[in-house]
Enzyme design. Sequence first.
Site, mmCIF file in Angstrom:
data_model
loop_
_atom_site.group_PDB
_atom_site.id
_atom_site.type_symbol
_atom_site.label_atom_id
_atom_site.label_comp_id
_atom_site.label_asym_id
_atom_site.label_seq_id
_atom_site.Cartn_x
_atom_site.Cartn_y
_atom_site.Cartn_z
ATOM 1 N N SER A 160 89.245 100.578 17.920
ATOM 2 C CA SER A 160 87.982 99.853 17.904
ATOM 3 C C SER A 160 87.286 100.091 16.574
ATOM 4 O O SER A 160 87.163 101.231 16.128
ATOM 5 C CB SER A 160 87.069 100.292 19.047
ATOM 6 O OG SER A 160 85.794 99.677 18.914
ATOM 7 N N ASP A 305 87.248 88.803 20.657
ATOM 8 C CA ASP A 305 86.305 88.204 21.597
ATOM 9 C C ASP A 305 86.579 86.716 21.831
ATOM 10 O O ASP A 305 86.063 86.129 22.791
ATOM 11 C CB ASP A 305 84.867 88.403 21.122
ATOM 12 C CG ASP A 305 84.376 89.824 21.367
ATOM 13 O OD1 ASP A 305 85.047 90.555 22.127
ATOM 14 O OD2 ASP A 305 83.338 90.194 20.800
#
Length: 427
Positions: A160, A305
């Site tokens: 991340s 996303d």
Amino acid sequence: MKNVSVTITPRPLSGEIKIMPSKSMSHRLAICAALAGDSQVRSLGLSEDIMATCRALRGLGCEMELNGDILATRSKKGVPDDTAPLDCGESGSTLRFLIPLALDGRRRRFTGQGRLLSRPQEEYARLFAERGIEFIQKEDYIELCGRLRPGLFKIRGDVSSQFISGLLFALPTLGGDSRIEITTRLESRSYIDLTLAALAEFGVMAEWGEDERGCALNIPGNQRFSPAAVSVEGDFSHAAFWLAAGTLGGGAALSGLKKESKQGDAKIAELLRRMGATVEWSGDKLHAVPSKLRGTEIDVSQTPDLFPILAVLAACAEGETRLINAARLRIKESDRLAAMAAELSALGAEVKEGTDSLTVAGGGGLRGGAASAHNDHRIAMSLAVAASACGGELTIDDANCVKKSAPGFWNEYRAMGGSFVMDKEAQ
């Protein structure tokens, strides 16, 4: 949060939407404003995630107030409550961005909801262990105690980018220079660029450098966040849903977006064009017109996303689409890879789930029925767009989970001509 369902009657979506403020930039600018004091952030996104960041910043002693969508911060910092846990809700950004800022020698405890505390935190645990900082991760909290000091930080770039951004907020104010070296392939680099842009708005500098792998960040120490007044640009991650809806339906015109945005999800326009859509700027509006789509291969490692809505577009395109390098989607609010495979299959799409990919054979059409949002805001919104192209009504559970990032989504859906029935309590 009460689990409510929405039943959508298929109808082509079309119209004009002013896109909500960027969630990614709202997080970053709110943090920078809190660290600077005497600052203002206009057009702040008021989603549950952003409220969690503001709440946790107050817990760290930052003084701020919200007046509508305007955040004002003060130069005077209050005395933080060392014993009160910092509630991050379900916001991974809140948790990972603020952990380094909490390393001021006090003992701190972070709490969260949903899958938040089960999401990977090993990069922080390892970095802090190397520096003698206590880091305890339990099922229902994370506790830490220690003081962050400048130096060399070696960190993975394929878990991340939020870990790197978290360090970037904290390291510039320390009493010496620091360097972050990325030890693997870097994914979601655009989110780090957003962090650098937010820092620059408040007079703080960090820059990309080179190392043997070609990727590092140099952060001068002894810097101060300078007061500033800033505005949050529109959210391309959210715009992707309406561009997709307009492409599949009757067209869409979106305002509030920044043409030269650093947001990685601004790539949605390019990806739609690659699938055969017409997406163009006209003045300050981004337009999508009804288009026939064709399958293609898309690497989602830099735009994770976008994966759920790209999967929906793939199901509505002619031919095969492969979404690759998607392994990180398994550690989001849900296992998005498995969730989208399951839900699109239930709607009649031909889908093959790989360990880090999704292959969709489009052209077969989608039927209605029932689908689960998996308590994941992006899956809920993607399924709502899919519903507009279904052959019958679609009922989606967990419909109110969209509040995590987009509390106005269902109002926008109705404004675009969508027809649905929802539990009154959730409207």
